[in-house]
Every structure is written in C-alpha cells, then in structure tokens.
Design an enzyme around this catalytic site. Structure first.
Site, mmCIF file in Angstrom:
data_model
loop_
_atom_site.group_PDB
_atom_site.id
_atom_site.type_symbol
_atom_site.label_atom_id
_atom_site.label_comp_id
_atom_site.label_asym_id
_atom_site.label_seq_id
_atom_site.Cartn_x
_atom_site.Cartn_y
_atom_site.Cartn_z
ATOM 1 N N LYS A 157 -64.837 -6.714 -136.899
ATOM 2 C CA LYS A 157 -63.860 -6.414 -137.958
ATOM 3 C C LYS A 157 -62.906 -5.365 -137.393
ATOM 4 O O LYS A 157 -63.028 -4.166 -137.667
ATOM 5 C CB LYS A 157 -64.606 -5.919 -139.197
HETATM 6 C C1 LIG Z 1 -61.514 -12.180 -141.997
HETATM 7 C C2 LIG Z 1 -62.700 -12.033 -142.888
HETATM 8 N N1 LIG Z 1 -63.558 -13.049 -142.994
HETATM 9 C C3 LIG Z 1 -64.653 -12.971 -143.777
HETATM 10 C C4 LIG Z 1 -64.908 -11.841 -144.537
HETATM 11 C C5 LIG Z 1 -66.142 -11.785 -145.371
HETATM 12 O O1 LIG Z 1 -67.082 -10.937 -144.791
HETATM 13 P P1 LIG Z 1 -68.148 -10.164 -145.672
HETATM 14 O O2 LIG Z 1 -68.843 -11.188 -146.479
HETATM 15 O O3 LIG Z 1 -69.040 -9.507 -144.697
HETATM 16 O O4 LIG Z 1 -67.385 -9.212 -146.514
HETATM 17 C C6 LIG Z 1 -64.038 -10.750 -144.467
HETATM 18 C C7 LIG Z 1 -64.257 -9.498 -145.186
HETATM 19 O O5 LIG Z 1 -64.460 -9.367 -146.337
HETATM 20 C C8 LIG Z 1 -62.909 -10.845 -143.627
HETATM 21 O O6 LIG Z 1 -62.044 -9.834 -143.525
#
Ligand SMILES: Cc1ncc(COP(=O)(O)O)c(C=O)c1O
Length: 327
Positions: A157
């Site tokens: 991230k």
């Molecule tokens: C690009 C992206 N994909 C997927 C997710 C989902 O990830 P998570 O379920 O860990 O929040 C996120 C964040 O929320 C994201 O920024």
C-alpha cells in the site's frame, strides 16, 4: 471532514495540530510512504469499539514498509497497542476510520530508498460510508491500467502508487460513474480504485489472484472465508476477462473503506438483474454482523478498545473508562 483531536506521532499521542512535517519531507515529495486503512466499529449493545483485524492490517503495513526498504521499530502488537491508546484518547462512540502512515521523513533532495529515516504516524476519525450508494454502484472500466509489480508493487500500500488510483477515480466520477474498475497490463480485471473485485457466476464467487496486480486486501481475505464457510459457496481465484463482467450474475467490491458494495451496472449495462443480487445481499448481512462483533465464531477478528481500560482522570484518580464521557 472533522479533523482528529489527536495523532500518534514520533512514538506518542499528541494533539493533532502538533503532528506536522516540513514541505521538503521525502515522503511528501517522492511518494515514499506506505499506509494502511482500518475500521473500528461501534457496538452499541456492549458500548464497545471493535477494531477489525488489526493484526492482519499491521502485518501488511509492515510488509509494505519492507518493500520500501523501511525498518520500523514496531510490531503488529505494538502498533495495535498504540492504536488502542489513540482511540481511547479520542473517546469515539461511533464507527471510525484509522490511517496509519510510515514515510521517509528526511527533509532532503534526492530520490532513492536507502539512507533515509522513516517515521510512523496514525490518526483516527469518525467515518461512515466511502461509497454513498453502496447497494447500487455504477462503475466504468477505466482507460488507466493498474500499476504493475515491475513498476510500483500493488501488493504494497505505497503512497505514490495511489496517483494511479486517483486518475482512475477522478475520470470515472467526472464521467458520471461512482467507481472505476481497473484492468492490469494484460487486460485482465485487477481491482477498483481502492477496493478488491469479485463477481458471481452460476453460484461460484470469483476474484482475481494476487498475481494480477491487486492489493492483497484484508477484507478480500475475510470475504473469501465468509463466502466459503457462511454462504457455503465455492470461491475461485483466477484471472478475469473484461467481458466476464458484462455476463456476471453479480459483481461486488470490497475493502475497508468500501466495505461490501454491490455493483449493479458497468458502463451502462446492467449486471444480472440490475439490482443487488442474493449473494451480495447475504454476504453484506453476514459481514456487518461479523465486524460489529455479533458472530461469536469471528469475534477473534474484533479487537476491543475500551474493555478493561482504566484511565487517570483530571484529578489523578483511576476510573473505569466510559467511552464518550469525559470526566
Ligand atoms: C487499491 C486497493 N485495493 C484493495 C483495497 C482493500 O484492501 P483492504 O480490504 O485491506 O482494506 C484497498 C484499500 O482499502 C485499496 O486501496
């Protein structure tokens, strides 16, 4: 948005106004930061705030940091403890969003990842829905392609890579859609701008594999388990062609912000009946019970904030913490 009252900054809880960085900060100039996003859900029956899967979120946070060569002086346990202290300082009695951030804090010129010093911060604030109409999203397939693992690894991230998401999201919204579905370099579906992608076809729930340039979402992982164990449906991870979206029975997005959002139209074509379908509907019911701590078997995913907290009052006496009441 109301700004937070406090921040975890340089190892302690400070007033939010004291958590400041200079304009030369490396992470601000070059995007050399990583972040996480967690939710804490208010359980009114128990007068308790429950952080959803903090260990998993902080494990991924530390893995994202490793991708940027950052060595952070923390573990998932110490970060969870810092978050609990932050939330206790804020005394929220409602659903919250939490934003941990690790960034290169050097105020210097020169793009690189080595010989830099990271810092960690964290804030929390009340938060409702990320997508307002999450029972009926109208999405578009973006003309922007998802960053590739050979460019900026999407499984981390990483702050800078969110410019890719921002392009997709803004163009989608300016064109009148709620959300963007982004394809990867070889034309398969990767995910939405900030959420993972699922479709339902003939009773099977399908999502792209982690090798198709997706963020390995904690909600995605939770959904896969809930679909298999609570809904009793098969879950398959495989690459998804663009036209499979059009022919899907149901499509949904999931993520910490989005939670679980039904996509009912894509590029003006209805998905299935054009309304939220039975699988998404049942999944949302299960999911919201789980995150609010109402399913005993998944209580292990919910970390309480106020349980057993004793605080020192203004007058120096220890008292049982009563969220929302300041003494
Ligand atoms: C690009 C992206 N994909 C997927 C997710 C989902 O990830 P998570 O379920 O860990 O929040 C996120 C964040 O929320 C994201 O920024």
């Amino acid at each position: 948005m109301t700004l937070p009252g406090h921040a975890f900054f340089r190892g302690r809880i400070v007033p939010y106004s004291e958590a400041r960085v200079g304009v030369l900060t490396h992470g601000l100039n070059y995007g050399t930061g990583v972040f996480a996003g967690l939710r804490a859900y208010w359980n009114a029956d128990e007068a308790e705030l429950l952080i959803f899967r903090p260990r998993e979120h902080f494990e991924r946070f530390l893995e994202s940091a490793r991708l940027l060569d950052m060595t952070l002086p923390c573990t998932p346990a110490t970060l969870t403890q810092a978050l609990v202290e932050l939330l206790r300082a804020e005394l929220h009695r409602e659903d919250c969003y939490v934003r941990p951030l690790a960034f290169y804090a050097d105020e210097s010129i020169g793009v690189r990842l080595h010989n830099l010093t990271p810092e960690v911060s964290m804030v929390a604030m009340p938060y409702g829905k990320y997508l307002q109409n999450d029972e009926s999203i109208h999405a578009t397939v973006s003309s922007w392609r998802r960053v590739d693992d050979t460019m900026i690894p999407p499984r981390g991230k990483i702050a800078g890579s969110y410019v890719n998401s921002a392009f997709a999201k803004t163009d989608a919204q300016r064109a009148g859609f709620d959300e963007a579905i982004v394809l990867n370099q070889d034309g398969h579906v990767s995910e939405a701008s900030a959420a993972n992608f699922f479709l339902v076809k003939r009773g099977t729930v399908i999502t792209p594999p982690v090798t198709d340039n997706v963020l390995e979402g904690i909600t995605r992982r939770s959904v896969m388990e809930l679909v298999a164990r609570q809904l009793g449906l098969p879950v398959v991870e495989r690459s998804i062609d663009r036209t499979e979206i059009t022919l899907a029975d149901e499509v949904f997005l999931c993520g910490t912000g989005v939670q679980i959002a039904a996509v009912t139209r894509v590029d003006h074509r209805p998905i299935g009946s054009g309304r939220m379908g039975p699988v998404v509907s049942e999944l949302r019911n299960v999911f919201f019970e789980v995150v609010r701590g109402k399913r005993a078997e998944y209580r292990r995913w919910c970390h309480p904030v106020y349980a057993d907290a004793a605080v020192v009052t203004e007058h120096g006496t220890a008292a049982r913490h009563e969220p929302g009441k300041t003494s």
